[in-house]
Design a protein around this motif. Structure first.
Motif: not given
Length: 126
Positions: A23-34, A51-62
């Protein structure tokens, strides 16, 4: 500075299927992402996942699947958590890093146990 990766052990605590991932260690991410592939290999049914709404670094939400309970282990430390299913690379975010008291050694580009607490994790409760 560069990217830091770590090999972590994941276990689905419903069926005890487990696997190791890099896994990429990403201190800017909140969760464990798989990735979806990892979630399926662990035996999670994504059509039944919350389901969980997440915001990516570019501002888009999914709105993405969230799987649980999942145990993530690194060295002598582990944490039971949730993981969001997104992307083509697994990420180890701030919540599991903090809970397991892990830090990034930027010089060696390695994930390590906090040198202040080498034998067991210590978490802030305030």
């Amino acid at each position: 500075m560069g990217l830091t990766y770590a090999t972590v052990h994941l276990t689905n605590l419903f069926n005890y299927q487990s696997m190791e991932i890099n896994a990429l260690v990403d201190t800017g991410a909140t969760f464990l992402c798989v990735t979806e592939e990892v979630a399926l290999q662990l035996g999670f049914e994504l059509t039944e996942a919350r389901r969980q709404v997440v915001t990516l670094a570019d501002g888009h939400q999914y709105k993405v699947p969230k799987i649980a309970p999942i145990e993530v282990a690194f060295g002598n430390r582990s944490y039971v958590t949730e993981a969001v299913v997104i992307g083509d690379e697994s990420l180890l975010g701030a919540l599991p890093l903090e809970a397991m008291d892990l830090v990034v050694d930027p010089r060696r580009r390695q994930l390590i146990a906090n040198p202040k607490h080498p034998n067991y994790p210590v978490a802030l409760a305030k």
